[in-house]
Design a protein around this motif. Sequence first.
Motif, PDB file in Angstrom:
ATOM      1  N   ALA A  15      31.064  32.541  36.300  1.00 45.95           N
ATOM      2  CA  ALA A  15      29.974  32.972  35.881  1.00 45.95           C
ATOM      3  C   ALA A  15      30.017  34.271  36.517  1.00 45.95           C
ATOM      4  O   ALA A  15      29.454  35.122  36.604  1.00 45.95           O
ATOM      5  N   GLN A  16      31.608  35.111  36.874  1.00 46.44           N
ATOM      6  CA  GLN A  16      31.661  36.307  37.780  1.00 46.44           C
ATOM      7  C   GLN A  16      33.387  36.543  37.564  1.00 46.44           C
ATOM      8  O   GLN A  16      34.142  35.642  37.646  1.00 46.44           O
ATOM      9  N   GLY A  17      33.396  37.711  37.439  1.00 41.77           N
ATOM     10  CA  GLY A  17      35.107  38.112  37.294  1.00 41.77           C
ATOM     11  C   GLY A  17      35.592  37.769  37.199  1.00 41.77           C
ATOM     12  O   GLY A  17      35.528  37.726  35.779  1.00 41.77           O
ATOM     13  N   ILE A  18      37.062  37.924  36.494  1.00 48.08           N
ATOM     14  CA  ILE A  18      37.468  37.004  35.619  1.00 48.08           C
ATOM     15  C   ILE A  18      37.561  36.559  34.977  1.00 48.08           C
ATOM     16  O   ILE A  18      37.779  35.660  33.527  1.00 48.08           O
ATOM     17  N   GLY A  19      36.972  34.479  35.554  1.00 48.53           N
ATOM     18  CA  GLY A  19      36.362  33.671  34.677  1.00 48.53           C
ATOM     19  C   GLY A  19      35.059  34.336  33.464  1.00 48.53           C
ATOM     20  O   GLY A  19      35.753  33.892  32.666  1.00 48.53           O
ATOM     21  N   THR A  36      32.246  27.267  33.048  1.00 50.92           N
ATOM     22  CA  THR A  36      31.265  26.619  34.189  1.00 50.92           C
ATOM     23  C   THR A  36      31.664  27.291  35.548  1.00 50.92           C
ATOM     24  O   THR A  36      32.249  27.911  35.212  1.00 50.92           O
ATOM     25  N   ASP A  37      30.790  27.057  36.383  1.00 48.74           N
ATOM     26  CA  ASP A  37      30.845  27.631  38.062  1.00 48.74           C
ATOM     27  C   ASP A  37      30.067  26.382  38.182  1.00 48.74           C
ATOM     28  O   ASP A  37      28.841  25.846  37.905  1.00 48.74           O
ATOM     29  N   LYS A  38      30.426  26.299  39.443  1.00 48.37           N
ATOM     30  CA  LYS A  38      29.511  25.840  40.669  1.00 48.37           C
ATOM     31  C   LYS A  38      27.797  26.604  40.623  1.00 48.37           C
ATOM     32  O   LYS A  38      27.355  25.710  41.523  1.00 48.37           O
ATOM     33  N   ASN A  79      41.999  27.169  34.503  1.00 53.52           N
ATOM     34  CA  ASN A  79      41.479  26.437  35.660  1.00 53.52           C
ATOM     35  C   ASN A  79      41.700  27.883  36.388  1.00 53.52           C
ATOM     36  O   ASN A  79      42.506  28.706  36.563  1.00 53.52           O
ATOM     37  N   CYS A  80      40.730  28.860  36.323  1.00 53.01           N
ATOM     38  CA  CYS A  80      40.198  30.200  36.920  1.00 53.01           C
ATOM     39  C   CYS A  80      39.982  30.119  38.477  1.00 53.01           C
ATOM     40  O   CYS A  80      39.613  30.441  39.776  1.00 53.01           O
ATOM     41  N   ALA A  81      38.974  28.749  38.812  1.00 52.24           N
ATOM     42  CA  ALA A  81      38.304  28.980  40.398  1.00 52.24           C
ATOM     43  C   ALA A  81      39.518  29.185  41.466  1.00 52.24           C
ATOM     44  O   ALA A  81      40.721  28.301  41.351  1.00 52.24           O
ATOM     45  N   THR A 178      45.811  43.136  42.558  1.00 51.97           N
ATOM     46  CA  THR A 178      44.077  43.251  42.759  1.00 51.97           C
ATOM     47  C   THR A 178      43.615  43.535  42.505  1.00 51.97           C
ATOM     48  O   THR A 178      43.661  44.762  41.341  1.00 51.97           O
ATOM     49  N   VAL A 179      42.594  42.759  41.277  1.00 53.37           N
ATOM     50  CA  VAL A 179      41.172  42.726  40.511  1.00 53.37           C
ATOM     51  C   VAL A 179      40.077  43.211  41.237  1.00 53.37           C
ATOM     52  O   VAL A 179      39.506  42.887  42.127  1.00 53.37           O
ATOM     53  N   ASP A 180      38.801  44.431  40.580  1.00 55.49           N
ATOM     54  CA  ASP A 180      38.111  44.487  41.296  1.00 55.49           C
ATOM     55  C   ASP A 180      36.830  43.335  40.362  1.00 55.49           C
ATOM     56  O   ASP A 180      36.398  43.445  39.440  1.00 55.49           O
ATOM     57  N   THR A 181      36.422  42.750  41.859  1.00 52.27           N
ATOM     58  CA  THR A 181      35.665  41.419  41.114  1.00 52.27           C
ATOM     59  C   THR A 181      34.351  41.340  42.537  1.00 52.27           C
ATOM     60  O   THR A 181      34.917  41.804  43.517  1.00 52.27           O
ATOM     61  N   PRO A 182      33.685  41.041  42.000  1.00 52.49           N
ATOM     62  CA  PRO A 182      32.914  40.715  43.394  1.00 52.49           C
ATOM     63  C   PRO A 182      32.931  40.133  44.259  1.00 52.49           C
ATOM     64  O   PRO A 182      33.191  40.436  45.529  1.00 52.49           O
ATOM     65  N   SER A 183      33.774  39.018  44.285  1.00 52.64           N
ATOM     66  CA  SER A 183      34.479  38.626  45.329  1.00 52.64           C
ATOM     67  C   SER A 183      35.536  39.331  46.213  1.00 52.64           C
ATOM     68  O   SER A 183      35.437  39.389  47.855  1.00 52.64           O
ATOM     69  N   LEU A 184      36.388  40.894  45.435  1.00 55.92           N
ATOM     70  CA  LEU A 184      37.141  41.470  46.428  1.00 55.92           C
ATOM     71  C   LEU A 184      36.279  43.057  46.962  1.00 55.92           C
ATOM     72  O   LEU A 184      36.461  42.372  48.203  1.00 55.92           O
TER      73      LEU A 184
HETATM   74  P1  NAD Z   1      35.426  36.194  42.648  1.00 59.03           P
HETATM   75  O1  NAD Z   1      36.047  35.447  42.919  1.00 59.03           O
HETATM   76  O2  NAD Z   1      34.537  36.551  42.131  1.00 59.03           O
HETATM   77  O3  NAD Z   1      34.382  34.782  42.037  1.00 59.03           O
HETATM   78  C1  NAD Z   1      35.209  33.106  42.070  1.00 59.03           C
HETATM   79  C2  NAD Z   1      33.610  32.407  41.404  1.00 59.03           C
HETATM   80  O4  NAD Z   1      34.229  31.201  41.411  1.00 59.03           O
HETATM   81  C3  NAD Z   1      32.502  32.853  41.735  1.00 59.03           C
HETATM   82  O5  NAD Z   1      31.948  32.275  40.749  1.00 59.03           O
HETATM   83  C4  NAD Z   1      31.904  31.433  42.272  1.00 59.03           C
HETATM   84  O6  NAD Z   1      30.356  30.524  42.252  1.00 59.03           O
HETATM   85  C5  NAD Z   1      33.254  30.522  41.736  1.00 59.03           C
HETATM   86  N1  NAD Z   1      33.056  28.906  42.256  1.00 59.03           N
HETATM   87  C6  NAD Z   1      33.561  28.879  43.678  1.00 59.03           C
HETATM   88  N2  NAD Z   1      34.329  27.315  43.944  1.00 59.03           N
HETATM   89  C7  NAD Z   1      33.428  27.177  42.658  1.00 59.03           C
HETATM   90  C8  NAD Z   1      33.818  25.142  42.640  1.00 59.03           C
HETATM   91  N3  NAD Z   1      33.905  24.886  43.904  1.00 59.03           N
HETATM   92  N4  NAD Z   1      33.212  26.162  41.542  1.00 59.03           N
HETATM   93  C9  NAD Z   1      33.165  25.715  40.661  1.00 59.03           C
HETATM   94  N5  NAD Z   1      33.608  27.250  40.474  1.00 59.03           N
HETATM   95  C10 NAD Z   1      33.455  27.604  42.163  1.00 59.03           C
HETATM   96  O7  NAD Z   1      36.727  35.983  40.979  1.00 59.03           O
HETATM   97  P2  NAD Z   1      37.952  36.120  41.132  1.00 59.03           P
HETATM   98  O8  NAD Z   1      37.809  37.757  42.116  1.00 59.03           O
HETATM   99  O9  NAD Z   1      37.906  37.219  39.703  1.00 59.03           O
HETATM  100  O10 NAD Z   1      38.474  35.459  41.101  1.00 59.03           O
HETATM  101  C11 NAD Z   1      38.884  34.163  40.478  1.00 59.03           C
HETATM  102  C12 NAD Z   1      40.688  34.169  40.656  1.00 59.03           C
HETATM  103  O11 NAD Z   1      41.232  34.434  40.563  1.00 59.03           O
HETATM  104  C13 NAD Z   1      40.294  32.981  41.383  1.00 59.03           C
HETATM  105  O12 NAD Z   1      41.729  31.591  41.529  1.00 59.03           O
HETATM  106  C14 NAD Z   1      41.381  34.323  42.740  1.00 59.03           C
HETATM  107  O13 NAD Z   1      42.895  33.143  43.862  1.00 59.03           O
HETATM  108  C15 NAD Z   1      41.729  34.605  41.066  1.00 59.03           C
HETATM  109  N6  NAD Z   1      42.811  35.596  42.164  1.00 59.03           N
HETATM  110  C16 NAD Z   1      41.836  37.162  42.019  1.00 59.03           C
HETATM  111  C17 NAD Z   1      42.462  38.614  42.422  1.00 59.03           C
HETATM  112  C18 NAD Z   1      41.486  39.333  42.621  1.00 59.03           C
HETATM  113  O14 NAD Z   1      42.106  40.424  43.191  1.00 59.03           O
HETATM  114  N7  NAD Z   1      40.281  39.026  42.705  1.00 59.03           N
HETATM  115  C19 NAD Z   1      43.919  38.679  41.969  1.00 59.03           C
HETATM  116  C20 NAD Z   1      44.617  37.304  42.105  1.00 59.03           C
HETATM  117  C21 NAD Z   1      44.161  36.199  41.909  1.00 59.03           C
END
Ligand code: NAD
Length: 248
Positions: A15-19, A36-38, A79-81, A178-184
Amino acid sequence: AGRLAGKRCLVTAAAQGIGRATALAYAAEGATVIATDKDVGKLADLTAAGLTTQGLDVLDDAAITAAIAAAGPLDILFNCAGFVHQNTVLTATDAEWDFGFALNVRAMWKMVQATLPGMLARRHGTIVNMSSGCSSIKGAPNRFVYGTTKAAVIGLTKSVATEYVSQGIRCNAICPGTVDTPSLGDRISANAAAAGSEEAARAAFVARQAMGRLATAEEMAALAVYLASEESAFVTGQAILIDGGWTL
Ligand code: NAD
């Protein structure tokens, strides 16, 4: 034809970010994508973009079984979650430990367990797992549970790769900086008070990357496309860093 033409992919946390960026990149390369996303509501614009979308909470074993059964024969699983807790060995709670391992590690196991039999039956499949530079590769302050779980992802990845290397299955892990995503953005807000301001908290994240900037989700998606495609046919069991020089 795109680099993933004819391939069928399922992406978690799309739904957002890297996935999300990866689901769109897979589709742009000609794949059929089940995003897919929750949080189903946030998948709506991917549906509009022509992707198949499906609610899937990866903490729900029965939902995983049902989603994989409904998905049809998969060539690619991403597997991105995952979730980033901010804690230390002294401050982490049992609840954070349990949740971190349940989402970042156990859910990945359950996704692979559900998907592999179909891939093995066709002797073809590529699994991409989301780890982090903060894992067995590098420590990061205030990332105790997170780094521990992401190290486990690398172990899980190597186990799957080793077990099925002669049966047409590949499994690799992506290890971002570090990736610029909503959770960051959420983590920056959470650190703003301690850092003095939102800007200072953001600057601290930027400063970790030797290149002096954050990664984009699209840069992660490019690696996820490579690892999913036949271009990486000789690559398996690897934890691939993509970190803007964080570990230099
Ligand atoms: P994010 O954290 O902004 O978004 C996460 C997404 O996961 C949301 O859409 C949320 O609804 C979904 N989600 C959460 N719990 C879930 C569940 N139980 N089932 C299904 N979906 C679920 O995205 P991001 O920052 O791109 O992170 C994605 C992955 O990349 C994560 O595993 C994170 O640890 C990893 N990662 C991120 C960074 C970063 O800097 N952003 C760096 C290294 C690794």
